[in-house]
Write a protein that holds these residues in place. Structure first.
Motif, PDB file in Angstrom:
ATOM      1  N   THR A 146       2.781  -4.203   8.353  1.00 37.83           N
ATOM      2  CA  THR A 146       3.514  -5.436   8.607  1.00 37.83           C
ATOM      3  C   THR A 146       4.649  -5.121   9.578  1.00 37.83           C
ATOM      4  OG1 THR A 146       5.185  -5.171   6.877  1.00 37.83           O
ATOM      5  CG2 THR A 146       3.069  -6.137   6.212  1.00 37.83           C
ATOM      6  N   MET A 147       5.364  -6.124   9.968  1.00 36.47           N
ATOM      7  CA  MET A 147       6.514  -5.920  10.855  1.00 36.47           C
ATOM      8  C   MET A 147       7.641  -5.166  10.143  1.00 36.47           C
ATOM      9  SD  MET A 147       5.446  -7.122  13.672  1.00 36.47           S
ATOM     10  CE  MET A 147       6.853  -7.362  14.730  1.00 36.47           C
ATOM     11  N   GLU A 148       7.669  -5.230   8.805  1.00 34.14           N
ATOM     12  CA  GLU A 148       8.710  -4.549   8.033  1.00 34.14           C
ATOM     13  C   GLU A 148       8.337  -3.119   7.677  1.00 34.14           C
ATOM     14  OE1 GLU A 148       7.559  -7.745   6.940  1.00 34.14           O
ATOM     15  OE2 GLU A 148       9.131  -8.598   8.191  1.00 34.14           O
ATOM     16  N   GLY A 149       7.061  -2.777   7.784  1.00 32.80           N
ATOM     17  CA  GLY A 149       6.593  -1.436   7.443  1.00 32.80           C
ATOM     18  C   GLY A 149       5.196  -1.485   6.855  1.00 32.80           C
ATOM     19  N   ILE A 150       4.884  -0.517   6.027  1.00 31.40           N
ATOM     20  CA  ILE A 150       3.577  -0.437   5.398  1.00 31.40           C
ATOM     21  C   ILE A 150       3.696  -0.998   3.979  1.00 31.40           C
ATOM     22  CG2 ILE A 150       1.722   1.120   4.665  1.00 31.40           C
ATOM     23  CD1 ILE A 150       2.159   0.934   7.744  1.00 31.40           C
ATOM     24  N   GLU A 151       2.857  -1.982   3.668  1.00 32.77           N
ATOM     25  CA  GLU A 151       2.838  -2.572   2.335  1.00 32.77           C
ATOM     26  C   GLU A 151       1.613  -2.074   1.585  1.00 32.77           C
ATOM     27  OE1 GLU A 151       2.875  -6.833   2.265  1.00 32.77           O
ATOM     28  OE2 GLU A 151       4.785  -6.947   3.314  1.00 32.77           O
ATOM     29  N   THR A 152       1.792  -1.776   0.312  1.00 35.34           N
ATOM     30  CA  THR A 152       0.653  -1.458  -0.546  1.00 35.34           C
ATOM     31  C   THR A 152       0.744  -2.308  -1.803  1.00 35.34           C
ATOM     32  OG1 THR A 152       1.691   0.308  -1.839  1.00 35.34           O
ATOM     33  CG2 THR A 152       0.670   0.943   0.255  1.00 35.34           C
ATOM     34  N   ILE A 153      -0.408  -2.527  -2.399  1.00 32.76           N
ATOM     35  CA  ILE A 153      -0.474  -3.217  -3.677  1.00 32.76           C
ATOM     36  C   ILE A 153      -1.511  -2.503  -4.525  1.00 32.76           C
ATOM     37  CG2 ILE A 153      -2.103  -4.918  -2.783  1.00 32.76           C
ATOM     38  CD1 ILE A 153      -1.019  -6.903  -4.827  1.00 32.76           C
TER      39      ILE A 153
END
Length: 108
Positions: free
Chosen positions: A48-55
């Motif tokens: 994402t623009m904010e960084g790496i997202e994980t779920i």
């Protein structure tokens, strides 16, 4: 029992540090969680623009929610030294559990 969703946000410039921690902790983490929950989504990753997202999503076994949440929180502490790292842990009830809370059942 309920599902537990764990969301992580890692700043892009810290992804290597996060990956190192993940790889180091992963084997022990999985063996500790196995008696507590079934892993539904191990770690889904997106940029994402904010960084790496994980779920990740776990189906927690009967009577194991408190123990699972304690373990999950302990695992997140390993990432606290990563500047800008954020996470949240959510418990979500299955529809059958939610209906039972209001005195109803799923039709057969």
């Amino acid at each position: 029992m309920p599902y537990v969703f764990t969301y992580n946000l890692i700043p892009s410039h810290k992804i290597n540090k996060s990956a190192e921690i993940y790889l180091k902790e992963r084997k022990g983490e999985r063996s500790a969680m196995r008696p507590l929950a079934k892993e539904i989504i191990p770690n889904a990753v997106k940029a994402t623009m904010e960084g790496i997202e994980t779920i990740s999503v776990h189906d927690v076994k009967e009577g194991k929610l408190e123990e699972f949440l304690n373990l999950q929180q302990k695992l997140m502490v390993a990432y606290h030294d990563i500047e800008g790292y954020k996470y949240k842990i959510e418990v979500r009830f299955k529809i059958t559990e939610a209906l039972e809370m209001i005195g109803m059942k799923m039709p057969e």
